[in-house]
Design a protein around this motif. Structure first.
Motif, short mmCIF file in Angstrom:
data_model
loop_
_atom_site.label_atom_id
_atom_site.label_comp_id
_atom_site.label_asym_id
_atom_site.label_seq_id
_atom_site.Cartn_x
_atom_site.Cartn_y
_atom_site.Cartn_z
N LEU A 179 37.13 35.34 50.94
CA LEU A 179 36.42 36.52 50.33
C LEU A 179 37.27 37.95 50.27
N GLU A 180 37.57 38.50 49.26
CA GLU A 180 38.33 39.64 49.30
C GLU A 180 38.28 40.62 48.18
N PHE A 181 38.49 41.87 48.42
CA PHE A 181 38.49 43.02 47.38
C PHE A 181 39.64 42.69 46.80
N ILE A 182 39.53 43.07 45.40
CA ILE A 182 40.72 43.04 44.48
C ILE A 182 40.83 44.07 43.64
N ASP A 183 42.01 44.29 43.02
CA ASP A 183 42.11 45.59 42.12
C ASP A 183 41.93 45.09 40.41
N ASP A 184 42.14 45.90 39.66
CA ASP A 184 42.17 45.26 38.20
C ASP A 184 42.87 44.38 37.69
N ARG A 185 44.06 44.24 38.25
CA ARG A 185 44.96 43.14 37.89
C ARG A 185 44.83 41.85 38.82
N GLY A 186 43.82 41.64 39.59
CA GLY A 186 43.67 40.76 40.47
C GLY A 186 44.23 40.52 41.63
N LYS A 187 44.95 41.69 42.02
CA LYS A 187 45.66 41.56 43.32
C LYS A 187 44.70 41.94 44.49
N GLY A 188 44.97 41.08 45.61
CA GLY A 188 44.22 41.29 46.74
C GLY A 188 44.41 42.50 47.66
N THR B 151 34.62 35.97 40.68
CA THR B 151 34.75 37.72 40.82
C THR B 151 33.35 38.22 40.27
N THR B 152 33.06 39.26 41.16
CA THR B 152 32.01 39.90 40.81
C THR B 152 32.23 41.55 40.92
N SER B 153 31.60 42.32 40.32
CA SER B 153 31.63 43.73 40.69
C SER B 153 30.52 44.38 41.06
N VAL B 154 30.72 45.01 42.61
CA VAL B 154 29.62 45.66 43.11
C VAL B 154 29.80 47.01 43.51
N ASN B 155 28.94 48.13 43.30
CA ASN B 155 29.45 49.42 43.87
C ASN B 155 30.94 49.96 43.35
N LYS B 156 31.32 49.53 42.01
CA LYS B 156 32.66 49.84 41.75
C LYS B 156 33.75 49.33 42.50
N LYS B 157 33.54 48.14 43.24
CA LYS B 157 34.32 47.24 43.87
C LYS B 157 34.45 45.91 43.25
N GLN B 158 35.70 45.18 43.20
CA GLN B 158 35.70 44.13 42.74
C GLN B 158 35.89 43.07 43.91
N LEU B 159 35.15 41.98 43.87
CA LEU B 159 35.46 40.85 44.97
C LEU B 159 35.84 39.48 44.14
N ARG B 160 36.57 38.87 45.01
CA ARG B 160 37.03 37.39 44.56
C ARG B 160 36.60 36.58 45.63
N LEU B 161 36.05 35.28 45.28
CA LEU B 161 35.59 34.46 46.40
C LEU B 161 36.39 32.96 45.82
#
Length: 119
Positions: A77-86, A45-55
């Motif tokens: 590759l997906e955007f996720i929320d603070d709890r890790g949900k896609g 995971t990483t955070s870019v421009n206030k969005k979390q991504l997971r690969l």
């Protein structure tokens, strides 16, 4: 939308290679896996421009007929929320596997090893 997503993936890879973006091993296992899909290795995971991504890399069953199948590797590759949900999955692009390879290379510490070993 597809060209924006493609350009985003390419930019993520470049910024990762240049150490401007860092990825961490994910605290959350992906719950976006479905059916016969199963994860291979770690997710990042990483955070870019206030969005979390997971690969992550996963594999799924590809049936030849009723009883015969192979496992086919793929990447998500997906955007996720603070709890890790896609929240949203990027469309498939070959560049996603290139990004994954870059992340693995960085996470392994290979650059530091090569520099140390060869000096």
């Amino acid at each position: 939308m597809a060209s924006k997503a493609s350009n985003t993936i390419l930019k993520l890879n470049k910024l990762t290679k240049d150490d401007e973006i860092t990825w961490e091993t994910s605290r959350f296992d992906p719950i976006s896996l479905t059916g016969s899909e199963r994860m291979i290795g770690n997710s990042y995971t990483t955070s870019v421009n206030k969005k979390q991504l997971r690969l992550y890399k996963f594999e799924y069953r590809h049936y030849h007929d009723e009883d015969a199948y192979d496992y086919i590797p793929d990447f998500r590759l997906e955007f996720i929320d603070d709890r890790g949900k896609g929240e949203w999955i990027f469309p498939y692009e070959r560049a996603i596997s290139d990004l994954y390879d870059t992340i693995l290379y960085k996470a392994s510490g290979a650059d530091e090893f090569f520099d140390s070993f060869l000096s």
